[in-house]
Design a protein around this motif. Structure first.
Motif, short mmCIF file in Angstrom:
data_model
loop_
_atom_site.label_atom_id
_atom_site.label_comp_id
_atom_site.label_asym_id
_atom_site.label_seq_id
_atom_site.Cartn_x
_atom_site.Cartn_y
_atom_site.Cartn_z
N ALA A 29 0.85 -1.19 0.00
CA ALA A 29 0.00 0.00 0.00
C ALA A 29 0.88 1.24 0.00
CB ALA A 29 -0.90 0.01 1.22
N VAL A 30 0.33 2.33 -0.50
CA VAL A 30 1.01 3.62 -0.52
C VAL A 30 0.10 4.64 0.13
CG1 VAL A 30 1.97 5.43 -2.01
CG2 VAL A 30 2.24 3.04 -2.63
N CYS A 31 0.65 5.44 1.02
CA CYS A 31 -0.14 6.46 1.71
C CYS A 31 -0.65 7.48 0.68
CB CYS A 31 0.70 7.15 2.77
SG CYS A 31 -0.19 8.48 3.61
N PRO A 32 -1.95 7.74 0.66
CA PRO A 32 -2.48 8.70 -0.30
C PRO A 32 -2.15 10.15 0.05
CG PRO A 32 -4.23 7.92 1.13
CD PRO A 32 -3.01 7.12 1.47
N TYR A 33 -1.64 10.40 1.25
CA TYR A 33 -1.37 11.76 1.69
C TYR A 33 0.09 12.15 1.52
CZ TYR A 33 -5.93 10.87 3.65
OH TYR A 33 -7.25 10.53 3.79
N CYS A 34 1.01 11.23 1.85
CA CYS A 34 2.44 11.58 1.75
C CYS A 34 3.19 10.65 0.79
CB CYS A 34 3.09 11.55 3.13
SG CYS A 34 3.13 9.93 3.92
N ARG A 35 2.50 9.72 0.20
CA ARG A 35 3.04 8.80 -0.81
C ARG A 35 4.11 7.84 -0.27
NH1 ARG A 35 0.05 11.49 -3.79
NH2 ARG A 35 0.31 12.98 -5.41
N ARG A 36 4.14 7.62 1.02
CA ARG A 36 5.09 6.68 1.60
C ARG A 36 4.63 5.25 1.31
NH1 ARG A 36 6.52 5.52 7.92
NH2 ARG A 36 8.07 3.95 7.46
N PRO A 37 5.52 4.39 0.78
CA PRO A 37 5.14 3.00 0.50
C PRO A 37 5.27 2.13 1.75
CG PRO A 37 7.35 3.43 -0.29
CD PRO A 37 6.83 4.73 0.25
N PHE A 38 4.46 1.08 1.82
CA PHE A 38 4.47 0.15 2.94
C PHE A 38 4.46 -1.28 2.43
CE2 PHE A 38 2.74 4.03 4.63
CZ PHE A 38 3.37 4.14 5.85
N ALA A 39 5.23 -2.14 3.11
CA ALA A 39 5.29 -3.56 2.74
C ALA A 39 4.09 -4.32 3.27
CB ALA A 39 6.58 -4.18 3.26
N GLU A 40 3.44 -3.78 4.31
CA GLU A 40 2.28 -4.44 4.91
C GLU A 40 1.10 -3.47 4.97
OE1 GLU A 40 3.49 -5.75 8.74
OE2 GLU A 40 4.90 -7.22 7.95
N ARG A 41 -0.08 -3.99 4.70
CA ARG A 41 -1.28 -3.16 4.71
C ARG A 41 -1.56 -2.61 6.12
NH1 ARG A 41 -4.21 -0.26 1.14
NH2 ARG A 41 -6.10 0.32 2.20
N GLU A 42 -1.30 -3.44 7.14
CA GLU A 42 -1.56 -3.01 8.52
C GLU A 42 -0.68 -1.81 8.90
OE1 GLU A 42 -0.86 -6.18 7.66
OE2 GLU A 42 -2.88 -7.02 7.84
N ALA A 43 0.57 -1.82 8.46
CA ALA A 43 1.47 -0.69 8.74
C ALA A 43 0.94 0.57 8.06
CB ALA A 43 2.88 -1.01 8.28
N HIS A 44 0.42 0.43 6.86
CA HIS A 44 -0.18 1.55 6.15
C HIS A 44 -1.37 2.11 6.92
CE1 HIS A 44 -3.43 2.95 3.45
NE2 HIS A 44 -2.46 3.69 2.94
#
Length: 106
Positions: A29-44
């Protein structure tokens, strides 16, 4: 806090967010606000709920609450395992001490 990829810094240069996704992992997942990528959906979900609480939607708040509850449960079970491991180590230490004294307990 992670900078927004669309905004520039004070010098006018465009910055990119830090990433916690290794090269051999896929982006979940990628944060829609700051565009930070995440390897896990829960972390996002945790990131969006904590860093962008004022901007997130009701669906994102529900996902944050679910991810936080799952994290709380996982932490509780981790603590139980740590306490059990400490108990086992203490018991082994006492038994070895008693054996080393030669008296034993049997």
């Amino acid at each position: 806090m992670f900078p927004d990829a669309d905004r520039g810094d004070a010098r006018g240069t465009v910055t990119t967010p830090e990433t916690a996704v290794r090269a051999d992992e896929t982006v979940a997942a990628v944060c829609p606000y700051c565009r930070r990528p995440f390897a896990e959906r829960e972390a996002h979900d945790l990131h969006v709920g904590e860093r962008h609480a004022e901007a997130c939607s009701a669906v994102e708040r529900d996902a944050y609450a679910a991810a936080r509850e799952a994290e709380r449960d996982a932490l509780f079970y981790f603590h139980l395992r740590v306490v059990a491991a400490i108990g086992v180590l203490y018991t082994i230490t006492v038994l070895l001490y008693m054996i080393a004294l030669g008296g034993g307990f049997l």
